[in-house]
Design an enzyme around this catalytic site. Structure first.
Site, PDB file in Angstrom:
ATOM      1  N   HIS A  54      -0.344   0.945 -10.433  1.00 21.99           N
ATOM      2  CA  HIS A  54      -1.124  -0.019  -9.652  1.00 21.99           C
ATOM      3  C   HIS A  54      -1.609  -1.174 -10.551  1.00 21.99           C
ATOM      4  CE1 HIS A  54      -3.592  -0.260  -5.696  1.00 21.99           C
ATOM      5  NE2 HIS A  54      -3.372  -1.469  -6.168  1.00 21.99           N
TER       6      HIS A  54
ATOM      7  N   ARG B 253       0.845  -1.182   0.000  1.00 24.40           N
ATOM      8  CA  ARG B 253       0.000   0.000   0.000  1.00 24.40           C
ATOM      9  C   ARG B 253       0.889   1.244   0.000  1.00 24.40           C
ATOM     10  NH1 ARG B 253      -2.519  -3.882  -0.726  1.00 24.40           N
ATOM     11  NH2 ARG B 253      -4.319  -4.692   0.410  1.00 24.40           N
TER      12      ARG B 253
END
Length: 309
Positions: free
Chosen positions: A272, A224
């Site tokens: 991502h 993250r």
């Protein structure tokens, strides 16, 4: 009893179409176009707006369309009897391993250096590392982290891994706890972060911890964005303790155009994409949980709201 899709930064239409094909009799609506909020019992979410689920007082199940759930738990005031589930798909584990392996091999064989040399028309051979003399440290031994650690060990890397609770893996040195974290970081050439996000491990990729890596160490963050203290990474890159970083996740996504990471020559940015949820296979998991809600059966891939994973 119907389904609402609440997405940010993701197109909800393909999900609606995939689910409608598998649940032809279900009402599946995309927020904010919801006919009867009280009829919603199942919410499909990706980074939903803060407290948006309060608009649906009868929601019983909140399904993340990815492996992460903190974007739901941290943004919503969930009822005590609400169930939160996530996507656990073997394809995600395989895709992320391939991404990580690509990043590792590109780094140890110095492809980035040769790309720079090519632009300057320089013909210069450089020393490189091999698989056998590269030490890998992994943070996170969930389903995906376990797959990555096991596969890297099978390839021939020296692999250490850290998790919050004690675990054992063949050919992987496993550590846990505060002391175990330092043991994982020390004498490590490449650190791979695959942790979930909880308040206890936010900012874990900081100056103190990243400084423990070997000189010219390399960071791969597919966990993250909130795990990384961005200025600390820049400091360690600029003082040449770390040689580079491959970053797939960020605190703000999309990454702002004025962010210093864009221009740093030793940072590789990907948007991502290390492991993208496959709608066809993942929608089967959603359908299973929706039917379980209807039939009073057990749900799959339930997470602990208290633990955050």
């Amino acid at each position: 009893m119907s389904i609402v899709i609440c997405f940010n930064n993701k197109d909800p239409k393909p999900w609606q179409e995939a689910l409608q094909a598998k649940l032809p009799n279900a009402t599946i609506e995309i927020y904010p176009n919801v006919t009867d909020p009280k009829a919603i019992t199942f919410a499909l979410c990706w980074k939903p707006e803060s407290n948006i689920l309060a608009k649906f007082p009868n929601v019983k199940v909140v399904q993340s369309v990815g492996a992460s759930v903190e974007h739901i738990i941290q943004s919503q005031d969930l009822a005590s009897d609400c169930v939160v589930t996530r996507i656990v798909d073997d394809r995600l584990s395989k895709d992320l391993f391939e991404f990580v392996l690509t990043g590792i091999l590109s780094h140890i064989k110095r492809f980035a250096d040769y790309q720079k040399a090519q632009k300057e028309k320089q013909w210069q051979q450089k020393p490189y590392k091999t698989i056998q003399n590269t030490s890998i440290g992994i943070l996170g031994l969930g389903k995906i982290g376990t797959h990555v650690a096991t596969k890297l060990a099978q390839v021939g890397f020296t692999v250490k891994a850290w998790s919050r609770s004690e675990k054992t893996l063949e050919n992987v040195s496993c550590f846990h706890g505060n002391e175990g974290l330092i043991n994982t970081l020390k004498n490590t050439d490449i650190l791979i972060n695959i942790l979930p996000l909880t308040s206890a491990i936010e900012n874990i990729l900081n100056l103190k911890h990243l400084s423990q890596l070997n000189k010219n160490g390399y960071l791969i963050n597919v966990g993250r964005g909130e795990h990384l203290v961005e200025n600390d990474l820049l400091t360690l890159l600029n003082n040449q303790h770390l040689s580079g970083a491959l970053l797939d996740v960020f605190r703000t996504e999309p990454l702002p155009e004025d962010h210093p990471f864009w221009k740093h020559e030793n940072i590789t940015i990907t948007p991502h994409i290390a492991a993208i949820t496959n709608i066809e296979t993942a929608s089967d998991i959603v359908v299973s949980n929706y039917k379980s809600l209807s039939n009073g059966k057990e749900f799959i891939n339930v997470v602990s709201i208290q633990k955050g994973y």
